[in-house]
Design a protein around this motif. Sequence first.
Motif, PDB file in Angstrom:
ATOM      1  N   TYR A 161      46.254  49.368  38.409  1.00 51.24           N
ATOM      2  CA  TYR A 161      44.812  49.290  38.130  1.00 51.24           C
ATOM      3  C   TYR A 161      44.538  48.703  36.749  1.00 51.24           C
ATOM      4  CZ  TYR A 161      39.938  50.867  38.214  1.00 51.24           C
ATOM      5  OH  TYR A 161      38.555  50.906  38.208  1.00 51.24           O
ATOM      6  N   HIS A 162      45.195  49.262  35.743  1.00 55.29           N
ATOM      7  CA  HIS A 162      44.922  48.891  34.354  1.00 55.29           C
ATOM      8  C   HIS A 162      45.221  47.418  34.091  1.00 55.29           C
ATOM      9  CE1 HIS A 162      44.318  49.653  30.092  1.00 55.29           C
ATOM     10  NE2 HIS A 162      45.480  49.066  29.837  1.00 55.29           N
ATOM     11  N   LYS A 163      46.296  46.906  34.676  1.00 56.53           N
ATOM     12  CA  LYS A 163      46.691  45.528  34.403  1.00 56.53           C
ATOM     13  C   LYS A 163      45.649  44.520  34.889  1.00 56.53           C
ATOM     14  CE  LYS A 163      51.684  46.180  34.085  1.00 56.53           C
ATOM     15  NZ  LYS A 163      53.016  45.836  34.635  1.00 56.53           N
ATOM     16  N   LEU A 164      45.076  44.769  36.072  1.00 61.28           N
ATOM     17  CA  LEU A 164      44.031  43.863  36.552  1.00 61.28           C
ATOM     18  C   LEU A 164      42.767  44.017  35.723  1.00 61.28           C
ATOM     19  CD1 LEU A 164      42.705  41.818  38.377  1.00 61.28           C
ATOM     20  CD2 LEU A 164      42.317  43.622  40.063  1.00 61.28           C
ATOM     21  N   GLN A 165      42.352  45.231  35.483  1.00 63.92           N
ATOM     22  CA  GLN A 165      41.088  45.429  34.777  1.00 63.92           C
ATOM     23  C   GLN A 165      41.121  44.825  33.373  1.00 63.92           C
ATOM     24  OE1 GLN A 165      39.506  49.279  33.351  1.00 63.92           O
ATOM     25  NE2 GLN A 165      37.935  49.008  34.914  1.00 63.92           N
ATOM     26  N   GLN A 166      42.278  44.890  32.725  1.00 60.06           N
ATOM     27  CA  GLN A 166      42.401  44.347  31.374  1.00 60.06           C
ATOM     28  C   GLN A 166      42.279  42.830  31.348  1.00 60.06           C
ATOM     29  OE1 GLN A 166      41.747  47.192  29.592  1.00 60.06           O
ATOM     30  NE2 GLN A 166      43.052  46.245  28.068  1.00 60.06           N
ATOM     31  N   ARG A 167      42.501  42.192  32.479  1.00 57.46           N
ATOM     32  CA  ARG A 167      42.415  40.722  32.539  1.00 57.46           C
ATOM     33  C   ARG A 167      41.038  40.223  32.965  1.00 57.46           C
ATOM     34  NH1 ARG A 167      47.639  38.447  35.630  1.00 57.46           N
ATOM     35  NH2 ARG A 167      46.652  36.475  34.996  1.00 57.46           N
ATOM     36  N   ILE A 168      40.187  41.125  33.412  1.00 55.87           N
ATOM     37  CA  ILE A 168      38.856  40.745  33.883  1.00 55.87           C
ATOM     38  C   ILE A 168      37.876  40.659  32.712  1.00 55.87           C
ATOM     39  CG2 ILE A 168      36.858  41.500  35.230  1.00 55.87           C
ATOM     40  CD1 ILE A 168      39.046  40.463  37.005  1.00 55.87           C
ATOM     41  N   ILE A 169      37.141  39.579  32.669  1.00 59.54           N
ATOM     42  CA  ILE A 169      36.089  39.407  31.663  1.00 59.54           C
ATOM     43  C   ILE A 169      34.749  39.294  32.390  1.00 59.54           C
ATOM     44  CG2 ILE A 169      35.133  37.916  29.876  1.00 59.54           C
ATOM     45  CD1 ILE A 169      37.916  37.022  29.188  1.00 59.54           C
ATOM     46  N   LEU A 170      33.886  40.263  32.171  1.00 59.59           N
ATOM     47  CA  LEU A 170      32.558  40.224  32.780  1.00 59.59           C
ATOM     48  C   LEU A 170      31.557  39.668  31.771  1.00 59.59           C
ATOM     49  CD1 LEU A 170      32.432  43.719  34.544  1.00 59.59           C
ATOM     50  CD2 LEU A 170      32.996  41.509  35.567  1.00 59.59           C
ATOM     51  N   PRO A 171      30.820  38.618  32.124  1.00 60.50           N
ATOM     52  CA  PRO A 171      29.822  38.071  31.195  1.00 60.50           C
ATOM     53  C   PRO A 171      28.662  39.034  31.013  1.00 60.50           C
ATOM     54  CG  PRO A 171      29.633  37.035  33.352  1.00 60.50           C
ATOM     55  CD  PRO A 171      30.860  37.899  33.402  1.00 60.50           C
ATOM     56  N   GLU A 172      27.909  38.850  29.953  1.00 65.04           N
ATOM     57  CA  GLU A 172      26.782  39.739  29.660  1.00 65.04           C
ATOM     58  C   GLU A 172      25.732  39.721  30.760  1.00 65.04           C
ATOM     59  OE1 GLU A 172      25.167  38.965  25.835  1.00 65.04           O
ATOM     60  OE2 GLU A 172      27.022  39.480  24.756  1.00 65.04           O
ATOM     61  N   THR A 173      25.676  38.624  31.498  1.00 64.84           N
ATOM     62  CA  THR A 173      24.678  38.499  32.567  1.00 64.84           C
ATOM     63  C   THR A 173      25.059  39.287  33.816  1.00 64.84           C
ATOM     64  OG1 THR A 173      25.789  36.471  33.294  1.00 64.84           O
ATOM     65  CG2 THR A 173      23.893  36.230  31.805  1.00 64.84           C
ATOM     66  N   PHE A 174      26.289  39.800  33.857  1.00 66.19           N
ATOM     67  CA  PHE A 174      26.786  40.553  35.011  1.00 66.19           C
ATOM     68  C   PHE A 174      26.352  42.008  34.852  1.00 66.19           C
ATOM     69  CE2 PHE A 174      29.951  42.581  37.746  1.00 66.19           C
ATOM     70  CZ  PHE A 174      30.087  41.678  38.783  1.00 66.19           C
ATOM     71  N   ASN A 175      25.364  42.440  35.650  1.00 69.52           N
ATOM     72  CA  ASN A 175      24.805  43.783  35.468  1.00 69.52           C
ATOM     73  C   ASN A 175      25.387  44.784  36.467  1.00 69.52           C
ATOM     74  OD1 ASN A 175      23.344  43.517  37.955  1.00 69.52           O
ATOM     75  ND2 ASN A 175      21.701  42.448  36.887  1.00 69.52           N
ATOM     76  N   TYR A 176      24.915  46.027  36.395  1.00 71.05           N
ATOM     77  CA  TYR A 176      25.501  47.075  37.242  1.00 71.05           C
ATOM     78  C   TYR A 176      25.251  46.819  38.735  1.00 71.05           C
ATOM     79  CZ  TYR A 176      20.986  49.440  38.101  1.00 71.05           C
ATOM     80  OH  TYR A 176      19.709  49.749  38.511  1.00 71.05           O
ATOM     81  N   LYS A 177      24.138  46.179  39.066  1.00 71.50           N
ATOM     82  CA  LYS A 177      23.879  45.876  40.469  1.00 71.50           C
ATOM     83  C   LYS A 177      24.885  44.849  40.989  1.00 71.50           C
ATOM     84  CE  LYS A 177      18.944  46.986  40.439  1.00 71.50           C
ATOM     85  NZ  LYS A 177      17.566  46.477  40.664  1.00 71.50           N
ATOM     86  N   ASP A 178      25.231  43.891  40.132  1.00 73.61           N
ATOM     87  CA  ASP A 178      26.280  42.935  40.501  1.00 73.61           C
ATOM     88  C   ASP A 178      27.606  43.662  40.691  1.00 73.61           C
ATOM     89  OD1 ASP A 178      24.636  40.614  40.311  1.00 73.61           O
ATOM     90  OD2 ASP A 178      24.875  40.619  38.135  1.00 73.61           O
ATOM     91  N   ALA A 179      27.900  44.589  39.789  1.00 68.15           N
ATOM     92  CA  ALA A 179      29.153  45.346  39.873  1.00 68.15           C
ATOM     93  C   ALA A 179      29.216  46.159  41.163  1.00 68.15           C
ATOM     94  CB  ALA A 179      29.292  46.263  38.655  1.00 68.15           C
ATOM     95  N   GLN A 180      28.098  46.757  41.537  1.00 66.88           N
ATOM     96  CA  GLN A 180      28.049  47.533  42.772  1.00 66.88           C
ATOM     97  C   GLN A 180      28.298  46.640  43.987  1.00 66.88           C
ATOM     98  OE1 GLN A 180      24.212  49.451  42.662  1.00 66.88           O
ATOM     99  NE2 GLN A 180      24.855  50.978  41.156  1.00 66.88           N
TER     100      GLN A 180
END
Length: 217
Positions: A161-180
Amino acid sequence: MINPVPLYKEMFSKMGPQYWWPADSKMEIVIGAILVQNTNWNNVDMALTNLRDETQLDVKEILKLSDEQLQTLIRPSGFYVNKSKSLRAVLSWFDQHQCDFSQMVGEYGDKLRETMLALPGVGEETADSLVVYVFDQPAFIADKYARTLFTYLGFRGLSNYHKLQQRIILPETFNYKDAQEFHGLIDEFGKKHLKDKQQFKESFLGTFDRKLLNVKG
Protein backbone atom coordinates in the motif's frame (compact mmCIF):
# COMPACT_ATOMS: atom_id res chain seq x y z
CA MET A 1 6.14 9.78 -9.54
CA ILE A 2 2.62 9.29 -10.88
CA ASN A 3 -0.11 11.79 -11.73
CA PRO A 4 -3.23 9.59 -11.84
CA VAL A 5 -5.62 12.26 -13.13
CA PRO A 6 -5.46 11.28 -16.86
CA LEU A 7 -6.31 7.72 -15.83
CA TYR A 8 -9.16 8.94 -13.65
CA LYS A 9 -10.58 11.00 -16.51
CA GLU A 10 -10.35 8.07 -18.92
CA MET A 11 -12.09 5.72 -16.50
CA PHE A 12 -14.79 8.25 -15.68
CA SER A 13 -15.47 8.92 -19.37
CA LYS A 14 -15.93 5.20 -20.05
CA MET A 15 -17.66 4.09 -16.83
CA GLY A 16 -19.49 7.15 -15.51
CA PRO A 17 -20.09 8.00 -11.83
CA GLN A 18 -20.04 5.12 -9.34
CA TYR A 19 -21.60 6.88 -6.32
CA TRP A 20 -19.26 5.25 -3.80
CA TRP A 21 -19.22 4.46 -0.80
CA PRO A 22 -22.52 2.48 -0.78
CA ALA A 23 -24.04 3.53 2.58
CA ASP A 24 -26.92 5.51 4.03
CA SER A 25 -24.80 7.51 6.48
CA LYS A 26 -21.21 8.38 7.27
CA MET A 27 -21.33 6.33 10.43
CA GLU A 28 -22.33 3.32 8.36
CA ILE A 29 -19.21 4.00 6.28
CA VAL A 30 -17.08 4.07 9.43
CA ILE A 31 -18.47 0.74 10.62
CA GLY A 32 -18.25 -0.81 7.17
CA ALA A 33 -14.61 0.26 6.77
CA ILE A 34 -13.72 -1.73 9.89
CA LEU A 35 -15.81 -4.77 9.06
CA VAL A 36 -14.67 -5.07 5.42
CA GLN A 37 -11.08 -5.83 6.36
CA ASN A 38 -10.04 -9.27 5.05
CA THR A 39 -13.50 -10.19 3.79
CA ASN A 40 -15.99 -9.42 1.01
CA TRP A 41 -18.85 -6.96 1.08
CA ASN A 42 -21.56 -9.63 1.18
CA ASN A 43 -20.29 -10.71 4.60
CA VAL A 44 -20.09 -7.10 5.74
CA ASP A 45 -23.65 -6.49 4.60
CA MET A 46 -24.90 -9.33 6.81
CA ALA A 47 -23.01 -7.95 9.80
CA LEU A 48 -24.31 -4.43 9.14
CA THR A 49 -27.85 -5.76 8.93
CA ASN A 50 -27.43 -7.42 12.32
CA LEU A 51 -26.08 -4.22 13.86
CA ARG A 52 -28.78 -2.11 12.24
CA ASP A 53 -31.56 -4.34 13.52
CA GLU A 54 -30.14 -4.24 17.05
CA THR A 55 -28.87 -0.64 17.33
CA GLN A 56 -29.97 1.34 14.26
CA LEU A 57 -26.21 1.87 13.86
CA ASP A 58 -26.36 4.41 16.66
CA VAL A 59 -22.86 4.84 18.09
CA LYS A 60 -23.94 5.04 21.72
CA GLU A 61 -26.18 1.99 21.36
CA ILE A 62 -23.36 -0.03 19.81
CA LEU A 63 -21.01 1.00 22.61
CA LYS A 64 -23.56 -0.22 25.16
CA LEU A 65 -23.36 -3.76 23.79
CA SER A 66 -21.33 -6.30 25.70
CA ASP A 67 -18.29 -7.77 23.98
CA GLU A 68 -20.17 -11.03 23.48
CA GLN A 69 -23.20 -9.27 21.96
CA LEU A 70 -21.07 -7.22 19.59
CA GLN A 71 -19.02 -10.20 18.49
CA THR A 72 -22.16 -12.21 17.78
CA LEU A 73 -23.67 -9.43 15.67
CA ILE A 74 -20.58 -8.91 13.52
CA ARG A 75 -19.61 -12.59 13.30
CA PRO A 76 -20.52 -12.84 9.56
CA SER A 77 -17.68 -10.42 8.74
CA GLY A 78 -15.07 -12.80 10.18
CA PHE A 79 -12.23 -12.06 12.61
CA TYR A 80 -15.03 -10.86 14.86
CA VAL A 81 -13.03 -10.77 18.09
CA ASN A 82 -10.39 -8.39 16.76
CA LYS A 83 -12.91 -6.42 14.74
CA SER A 84 -15.11 -5.92 17.79
CA LYS A 85 -12.15 -4.43 19.65
CA SER A 86 -11.30 -2.16 16.75
CA LEU A 87 -14.91 -1.14 16.23
CA ARG A 88 -15.33 -0.27 19.90
CA ALA A 89 -12.12 1.80 19.93
CA VAL A 90 -12.94 3.68 16.72
CA LEU A 91 -16.54 4.39 17.67
CA SER A 92 -15.43 5.53 21.15
CA TRP A 93 -13.09 8.03 19.46
CA PHE A 94 -15.91 9.37 17.32
CA ASP A 95 -18.25 9.46 20.29
CA GLN A 96 -15.76 11.55 22.26
CA HIS A 97 -16.16 14.16 19.53
CA GLN A 98 -19.95 13.78 19.24
CA CYS A 99 -19.39 12.41 15.71
CA ASP A 100 -18.83 15.98 14.53
CA PHE A 101 -16.70 15.23 11.48
CA SER A 102 -15.97 18.82 10.46
CA GLN A 103 -14.99 19.70 14.02
CA MET A 104 -12.60 16.74 14.07
CA VAL A 105 -10.99 17.89 10.84
CA GLY A 106 -10.47 21.30 12.38
CA GLU A 107 -9.06 19.89 15.61
CA TYR A 108 -6.65 17.34 14.16
CA GLY A 109 -5.71 19.02 10.89
CA ASP A 110 -2.71 17.30 9.29
CA LYS A 111 -2.58 14.86 12.23
CA LEU A 112 -5.99 13.33 11.41
CA ARG A 113 -4.66 10.33 9.48
CA GLU A 114 -1.86 9.76 11.97
CA THR A 115 -4.36 9.82 14.83
CA MET A 116 -6.54 7.20 13.17
CA LEU A 117 -3.55 4.96 12.46
CA ALA A 118 -2.89 4.87 16.21
CA LEU A 119 -6.35 3.34 16.84
CA PRO A 120 -6.51 -0.47 17.20
CA GLY A 121 -7.09 -2.27 13.93
CA VAL A 122 -6.87 0.83 11.72
CA GLY A 123 -4.36 0.44 8.91
CA GLU A 124 -3.50 2.74 6.03
CA GLU A 125 -6.33 1.65 3.75
CA THR A 126 -8.96 2.02 6.47
CA ALA A 127 -7.59 5.40 7.56
CA ASP A 128 -7.56 6.73 4.00
CA SER A 129 -11.06 5.42 3.34
CA LEU A 130 -12.28 7.41 6.34
CA VAL A 131 -10.29 10.48 5.25
CA VAL A 132 -11.97 10.40 1.85
CA TYR A 133 -15.50 9.23 2.61
CA VAL A 134 -16.14 10.45 6.15
CA PHE A 135 -13.96 13.52 6.56
CA ASP A 136 -14.28 14.68 2.93
CA GLN A 137 -10.56 15.13 2.33
CA PRO A 138 -8.77 14.18 -0.91
CA ALA A 139 -6.47 11.16 -0.73
CA PHE A 140 -5.57 8.22 -2.93
CA ILE A 141 -6.70 4.83 -1.62
CA ALA A 142 -3.97 2.44 -2.78
CA ASP A 143 -5.90 -0.78 -2.21
CA LYS A 144 -5.23 -4.14 -3.85
CA TYR A 145 -7.18 -3.30 -7.00
CA ALA A 146 -5.26 -0.03 -7.36
CA ARG A 147 -1.90 -1.76 -6.93
CA THR A 148 -2.85 -4.41 -9.47
CA LEU A 149 -4.07 -1.78 -11.94
CA PHE A 150 -0.91 0.32 -11.80
CA THR A 151 1.24 -2.82 -11.98
CA TYR A 152 -0.57 -3.92 -15.13
CA LEU A 153 -0.09 -0.42 -16.52
CA GLY A 154 3.65 -1.03 -16.27
CA PHE A 155 4.69 0.55 -12.99
CA ARG A 156 7.09 -1.49 -10.87
CA GLY A 157 7.80 -1.83 -7.18
CA LEU A 158 4.19 -1.57 -5.98
CA SER A 159 4.23 -4.54 -3.64
CA ASN A 160 2.41 -2.82 -0.80
CA TYR A 161 0.00 0.00 0.00
CA HIS A 162 2.60 2.53 1.13
CA LYS A 163 4.82 2.15 -1.93
CA LEU A 164 2.05 3.03 -4.38
CA GLN A 165 0.62 5.85 -2.32
CA GLN A 166 4.04 7.47 -1.93
CA ARG A 167 4.38 7.65 -5.72
CA ILE A 168 0.98 9.25 -6.32
CA ILE A 169 0.82 13.01 -6.75
CA LEU A 170 -2.65 14.53 -6.53
CA PRO A 171 -2.96 18.07 -7.96
CA GLU A 172 -4.64 20.78 -5.90
CA THR A 173 -7.62 20.66 -8.24
CA PHE A 174 -8.28 17.02 -7.27
CA ASN A 175 -10.94 17.25 -4.54
CA TYR A 176 -12.54 14.72 -2.19
CA LYS A 177 -15.40 14.03 -4.61
CA ASP A 178 -12.84 13.11 -7.26
CA ALA A 179 -11.10 10.87 -4.73
CA GLN A 180 -14.38 9.15 -3.89
CA GLU A 181 -15.21 8.54 -7.54
CA PHE A 182 -11.70 7.37 -8.41
CA HIS A 183 -11.72 4.74 -5.69
CA GLY A 184 -15.15 3.56 -6.80
CA LEU A 185 -14.07 3.43 -10.44
CA ILE A 186 -10.94 1.43 -9.64
CA ASP A 187 -12.78 -1.10 -7.50
CA GLU A 188 -15.62 -1.58 -9.99
CA PHE A 189 -13.09 -1.88 -12.82
CA GLY A 190 -11.10 -4.34 -10.75
CA LYS A 191 -14.06 -6.63 -10.21
CA LYS A 192 -14.57 -6.90 -13.97
CA HIS A 193 -11.11 -6.59 -15.52
CA LEU A 194 -8.31 -7.34 -13.06
CA LYS A 195 -8.62 -11.08 -12.55
CA ASP A 196 -5.43 -11.51 -14.59
CA LYS A 197 -3.19 -9.65 -17.03
CA GLN A 198 -4.97 -11.00 -20.10
CA GLN A 199 -8.34 -9.81 -18.85
CA PHE A 200 -6.84 -6.37 -18.28
CA LYS A 201 -5.34 -6.27 -21.79
CA GLU A 202 -8.78 -6.92 -23.26
CA SER A 203 -10.33 -4.02 -21.31
CA PHE A 204 -10.61 -0.41 -22.47
CA LEU A 205 -7.46 0.37 -20.45
CA GLY A 206 -5.44 -2.33 -22.18
CA THR A 207 -4.04 0.23 -24.61
CA PHE A 208 -3.86 3.16 -22.20
CA ASP A 209 -0.57 5.05 -22.53
CA ARG A 210 1.12 5.00 -19.12
CA LYS A 211 3.40 7.85 -20.24
CA LEU A 212 0.44 10.17 -19.64
CA LEU A 213 0.84 9.45 -15.92
CA ASN A 214 4.56 10.02 -15.59
CA VAL A 215 5.78 12.96 -13.54
CA LYS A 216 9.42 13.97 -13.47
CA GLY A 217 11.09 14.07 -10.08
